[in-house]
Scaffold this active site. Structure first.
Site, PDB file in Angstrom:
ATOM      1  N   ALA A   8       0.798  -1.234   0.000  1.00  0.00           N
ATOM      2  CA  ALA A   8       0.000   0.000   0.000  1.00  0.00           C
ATOM      3  C   ALA A   8       0.827   1.278   0.000  1.00  0.00           C
ATOM      4  O   ALA A   8       0.285   2.352  -0.227  1.00  0.00           O
ATOM      5  CB  ALA A   8      -0.943  -0.001   1.201  1.00  0.00           C
ATOM      6  N   GLY A  10       3.405   1.781  -2.036  1.00  0.00           N
ATOM      7  CA  GLY A  10       3.961   1.973  -3.375  1.00  0.00           C
ATOM      8  C   GLY A  10       3.097   2.888  -4.223  1.00  0.00           C
ATOM      9  O   GLY A  10       2.038   3.355  -3.787  1.00  0.00           O
ATOM     10  N   ASP A  34       2.241  -2.590   4.156  1.00  0.00           N
ATOM     11  CA  ASP A  34       3.459  -2.554   3.341  1.00  0.00           C
ATOM     12  C   ASP A  34       4.627  -2.747   4.288  1.00  0.00           C
ATOM     13  O   ASP A  34       4.532  -2.423   5.470  1.00  0.00           O
ATOM     14  CB  ASP A  34       3.590  -1.209   2.607  1.00  0.00           C
ATOM     15  CG  ASP A  34       4.535  -1.279   1.405  1.00  0.00           C
ATOM     16  OD1 ASP A  34       5.743  -1.545   1.596  1.00  0.00           O
ATOM     17  OD2 ASP A  34       4.056  -1.068   0.280  1.00  0.00           O
ATOM     18  N   ARG A  81       8.870  -1.656 -12.947  1.00  0.00           N
ATOM     19  CA  ARG A  81       9.653  -1.774 -14.169  1.00  0.00           C
ATOM     20  C   ARG A  81      10.439  -0.494 -14.442  1.00  0.00           C
ATOM     21  O   ARG A  81       9.948   0.598 -14.216  1.00  0.00           O
ATOM     22  CB  ARG A  81       8.677  -2.007 -15.336  1.00  0.00           C
ATOM     23  CG  ARG A  81       9.191  -2.974 -16.328  1.00  0.00           C
ATOM     24  CD  ARG A  81       8.129  -3.793 -17.042  1.00  0.00           C
ATOM     25  NE  ARG A  81       7.026  -3.062 -17.635  1.00  0.00           N
ATOM     26  CZ  ARG A  81       6.860  -2.903 -18.944  1.00  0.00           C
ATOM     27  NH1 ARG A  81       7.762  -3.358 -19.791  1.00  0.00           N
ATOM     28  NH2 ARG A  81       5.799  -2.299 -19.420  1.00  0.00           N
ATOM     29  N   ILE A 117      -1.907  -8.046  -8.541  1.00  0.00           N
ATOM     30  CA  ILE A 117      -1.558  -6.921  -9.415  1.00  0.00           C
ATOM     31  C   ILE A 117      -0.064  -6.980  -9.751  1.00  0.00           C
ATOM     32  O   ILE A 117       0.378  -6.524 -10.798  1.00  0.00           O
ATOM     33  CB  ILE A 117      -1.886  -5.594  -8.690  1.00  0.00           C
ATOM     34  CG1 ILE A 117      -3.392  -5.509  -8.410  1.00  0.00           C
ATOM     35  CG2 ILE A 117      -1.402  -4.383  -9.489  1.00  0.00           C
ATOM     36  CD1 ILE A 117      -3.753  -4.563  -7.280  1.00  0.00           C
ATOM     37  N   THR A 118       0.710  -7.565  -8.843  1.00  0.00           N
ATOM     38  CA  THR A 118       2.172  -7.604  -8.966  1.00  0.00           C
ATOM     39  C   THR A 118       2.596  -8.335 -10.238  1.00  0.00           C
ATOM     40  O   THR A 118       2.202  -9.483 -10.468  1.00  0.00           O
ATOM     41  CB  THR A 118       2.778  -8.315  -7.737  1.00  0.00           C
ATOM     42  OG1 THR A 118       2.294  -7.690  -6.553  1.00  0.00           O
ATOM     43  CG2 THR A 118       4.297  -8.270  -7.760  1.00  0.00           C
ATOM     44  N   HIS A 177      -1.313 -10.967 -19.447  1.00  0.00           N
ATOM     45  CA  HIS A 177      -1.119  -9.554 -19.090  1.00  0.00           C
ATOM     46  C   HIS A 177       0.299  -9.088 -19.397  1.00  0.00           C
ATOM     47  O   HIS A 177       0.905  -8.369 -18.637  1.00  0.00           O
ATOM     48  CB  HIS A 177      -1.459  -9.358 -17.603  1.00  0.00           C
ATOM     49  CG  HIS A 177      -1.367  -7.927 -17.130  1.00  0.00           C
ATOM     50  ND1 HIS A 177      -2.090  -6.912 -17.702  1.00  0.00           N
ATOM     51  CD2 HIS A 177      -0.627  -7.359 -16.149  1.00  0.00           C
ATOM     52  CE1 HIS A 177      -1.802  -5.774 -17.082  1.00  0.00           C
ATOM     53  NE2 HIS A 177      -0.908  -6.017 -16.145  1.00  0.00           N
TER      54      HIS A 177
END
Length: 312
Positions: A8, A10, A34, A81, A117-118, A177
């Site tokens: 949370a 990030g 987090d 990324r 989501i990661t 994805h």
């Protein structure tokens, strides 16, 4: 309804937490976790927003207090990324993070719906499934890879190209994805037609949209705000369905009947226990059929990588 966001602090996590604080139904609870010590402060910051959503933040190694009683867990923890990296370069770091967090979910709130989501999602969802299976709590109707960003990008780009309101356009996106595994079904968009060149160009732009953001941010991050919006849309749809709303449909990456690959993104009817029905992908154009067949090797390799990571 209690929603926990893991990761949370990030870029995605903070955007997601803000949107959930402002949009979750009244009386919901929002729990932020987090490893970063700033997390309780993020919760205090958000707690000043006047909505009837209770919020609490937790930091440190142990996510247990954040997970207790959670109905929905959204996992965005991991590294982002950088230019020159693709989503699979993230695997080495993010695989371990997802494995660790999902082990904690399996122990503390095994019946929760989990949205991963990661990145790389094609692989991290397989990791999560194997961890849950080892713990004896895997329910394939409750584990989702969040691919909503591909859908909202598709909707935006199609609306821009065709002079439509973005809210009028809904593009189903199937497959996975990342890169070639992202397949927007442009032939199924109602009331819009495309030339072959437009289909080829749009498909490529949708597949490479993440890289577009990474390059535009010039080393300063990846898609965090649009991803936060996408994750919020998915999380809010899931909450509505869990609370009994009928007819909630979202595309997400789930374990299905294995017709194409063990995990596959497709339209889902959501319900009180997660996935109520995996909907058909419908009739594909020749371009789409070709793209589907061309991606499956990549998708299956991504999945095998995740399975092997847990079972090695």
């Amino acid at each position: 309804m209690k929603v926990a966001v893991l990761g949370a602090a990030g870029g995605i996590g903070q955007a997601l937490a803000l949107l959930l604080k402002t949009q979750l139904p009244s009386g919901s609870e929002l729990s932020l976790y987090d490893i970063a010590p700033v997390t309780p402060g993020v919760a205090v910051d958000l707690s000043h927003i006047p909505t009837a959503v209770k919020i609490k933040g937790f930091s440190g190694e142990d996510a247990t207090p954040a997970l207790e009683g959670a109905d929905v867990v959204l996992i965005s923890a991991g590294v982002a990324r950088k230019p020159g990296m693709d989503r699979s370069d993230l695997f080495n770091v993010n695989a371990g993070i997802v494995k660790n967090l999902v082990q904690q979910v399996a122990k503390t709130c095994p019946k929760a719906c989990i949205g991963i989501i990661t990145n790389p999602v094609n692989t991290t969802v397989a990791i999560a499934a194997e961890v849950l299976k080892k713990a004896g709590v895997y329910d394939k109707n409750k584990l989702f890879g969040v691919t909503t960003l591909d859908i909202i990008r598709s909707n935006t780009f199609v609306a821009e190209l065709k002079g439509k309101q973005p809210g009028e356009v809904e593009v189903p996106v199937i497959g996975g994805h990342s890169g070639v595994t992202i397949l927007p079904l442009l032939s199924q968009v109602l009331g819009v037609s495309f030339t072959e060149q437009e289909v080829a160009d749009l498909t490529k732009r949708i597949q490479n949209a993440g890289t577009e953001v990474v390059e535009a941010k010039a080393g300063g991050g990846s898609a965090t705000l649009s991803m936060g919006q996408a994750a919020a849309r998915f999380g809010l749809s899931l909450v509505r369905a869990l609370q009994g709303e009928q007819g909630v449909v979202e595309c997400a990456y789930v374990e299905g009947d294995g017709q194409y690959a063990r995990f596959f993104s497709q339209p889902l009817l959501l319900g009180k226990s997660g996935v109520e029905e995996r909907k058909s992908i419908g009739t594909l154009s020749a371009f789409e059929q070709n793209a589907l067949e061309g991606m499956l090797d990549t998708l299956k390799k991504d999945i095998a990588l995740g399975e092997e990571f847990v079972n090695k």
